[in-house]
Write a protein that holds these residues in place. Structure first.
Motif, PDB file in Angstrom:
ATOM      1  N   VAL A   1      42.934  42.850  32.629  1.00  0.00           N
ATOM      2  CA  VAL A   1      44.380  42.675  32.458  1.00  0.00           C
ATOM      3  C   VAL A   1      44.856  43.484  31.260  1.00  0.00           C
ATOM      4  CG1 VAL A   1      46.219  41.027  31.935  1.00  0.00           C
ATOM      5  CG2 VAL A   1      44.401  40.404  33.545  1.00  0.00           C
ATOM      6  N   ALA A   2      44.123  43.354  30.149  1.00  0.00           N
ATOM      7  CA  ALA A   2      44.508  44.083  28.938  1.00  0.00           C
ATOM      8  C   ALA A   2      43.330  44.112  27.973  1.00  0.00           C
ATOM      9  CB  ALA A   2      45.707  43.438  28.251  1.00  0.00           C
ATOM     10  N   VAL A   3      43.286  45.140  27.158  1.00  0.00           N
ATOM     11  CA  VAL A   3      42.329  45.231  26.047  1.00  0.00           C
ATOM     12  C   VAL A   3      43.113  45.463  24.767  1.00  0.00           C
ATOM     13  CG1 VAL A   3      40.320  46.031  27.352  1.00  0.00           C
ATOM     14  CG2 VAL A   3      42.002  47.695  26.539  1.00  0.00           C
ATOM     15  N   GLY A   4      42.497  45.119  23.657  1.00  0.00           N
ATOM     16  CA  GLY A   4      43.222  45.286  22.406  1.00  0.00           C
ATOM     17  C   GLY A   4      42.347  45.116  21.189  1.00  0.00           C
TER      18      GLY A   4
ATOM     19  N   MET B   1      41.096  40.799  28.010  1.00  0.00           N
ATOM     20  CA  MET B   1      41.586  39.726  28.875  1.00  0.00           C
ATOM     21  C   MET B   1      41.434  40.179  30.307  1.00  0.00           C
ATOM     22  SD  MET B   1      45.110  38.599  26.985  1.00  0.00           S
ATOM     23  CE  MET B   1      45.505  37.547  28.378  1.00  0.00           C
ATOM     24  N   GLY B   2      40.908  39.302  31.155  1.00  0.00           N
ATOM     25  CA  GLY B   2      40.759  39.675  32.540  1.00  0.00           C
ATOM     26  C   GLY B   2      40.204  38.561  33.389  1.00  0.00           C
ATOM     27  N   TYR B   3      40.079  38.858  34.666  1.00  0.00           N
ATOM     28  CA  TYR B   3      39.628  37.863  35.629  1.00  0.00           C
ATOM     29  C   TYR B   3      38.171  38.115  36.016  1.00  0.00           C
ATOM     30  CZ  TYR B   3      44.431  36.369  36.415  1.00  0.00           C
ATOM     31  OH  TYR B   3      45.697  35.879  36.268  1.00  0.00           O
ATOM     32  N   ILE B   4      37.395  37.042  36.019  1.00  0.00           N
ATOM     33  CA  ILE B   4      36.102  37.001  36.692  1.00  0.00           C
ATOM     34  C   ILE B   4      36.312  36.047  37.857  1.00  0.00           C
ATOM     35  CG2 ILE B   4      33.664  36.410  36.568  1.00  0.00           C
ATOM     36  CD1 ILE B   4      33.754  37.043  33.593  1.00  0.00           C
ATOM     37  N   GLY B   5      36.400  36.602  39.063  1.00  0.00           N
ATOM     38  CA  GLY B   5      36.827  35.780  40.179  1.00  0.00           C
ATOM     39  C   GLY B   5      38.285  35.404  39.994  1.00  0.00           C
ATOM     40  N   TYR B   6      38.558  34.103  40.038  1.00  0.00           N
ATOM     41  CA  TYR B   6      39.925  33.630  39.837  1.00  0.00           C
ATOM     42  C   TYR B   6      40.152  33.076  38.433  1.00  0.00           C
ATOM     43  CZ  TYR B   6      40.393  34.052  44.872  1.00  0.00           C
ATOM     44  OH  TYR B   6      40.431  34.542  46.151  1.00  0.00           O
ATOM     45  N   ASP B   7      39.145  33.180  37.597  1.00  0.00           N
ATOM     46  CA  ASP B   7      39.222  32.621  36.250  1.00  0.00           C
ATOM     47  C   ASP B   7      39.663  33.672  35.257  1.00  0.00           C
ATOM     48  OD1 ASP B   7      36.214  30.783  36.972  1.00  0.00           O
ATOM     49  OD2 ASP B   7      38.306  30.119  37.138  1.00  0.00           O
TER      50      ASP B   7
END
Length: 119
Positions: free
Chosen positions: A32-35, A98-104
């Motif tokens: 989703v995003a890195v920072g 920030m991101g998804y592993i599966g739906y989490d």
């Protein structure tokens, strides 16, 4: 799980430059995003630079025009180019993803690297 490992911190004189690197590894991850965040002694952690999956970037006012966030060609490396450093930039700098592993949806941080700017 996702692992983030920072490197490149150190001691630099005011006005100098430093480049931080972060390697992102682990489970398959839909980004989703890195920072980059930082935390000085006695202060709360603040996000100073962020890049989303579309490539848009955002910077805190305190670093705008001096810091640049960039992703490596493979997508699993993140950089923070810091120019015109000031003593108030002294902090532990943390890589964030920030991101998804599966739906989490997960929010992951590295262990941090110390940046010290001397006057």
């Amino acid at each position: 799980q996702v692992q983030l490992v920072e490197s490149g911190g150190g001691l630099v004189q005011a006005g100098g430059s430093l480049t931080l690197s972060c390697t992102i590894s682990g489970s398959p991850f839909r980004l989703v995003a890195v920072g980059w965040g930082r935390q000085a002694p006695g202060d709360q952690r603040e996000l100073v630079a962020q890049s989303n999956s579309g490539g848009a970037t955002h910077y805190a006012d305190s670093v705008k025009g001096r810091f640049t966030i960039a992703r490596g060609d493979t997508g699993n490396t993140l950089y923070l180019q810091m120019n015109s450093l000031k003593p108030e930039d002294t902090a532990v700098y943390y890589c964030n993803a920030m991101g998804y592993i599966g739906y989490d949806l997960g929010d992951y941080w590295g262990q941090g690297t110390q940046v010290t700017v001397s006057s």
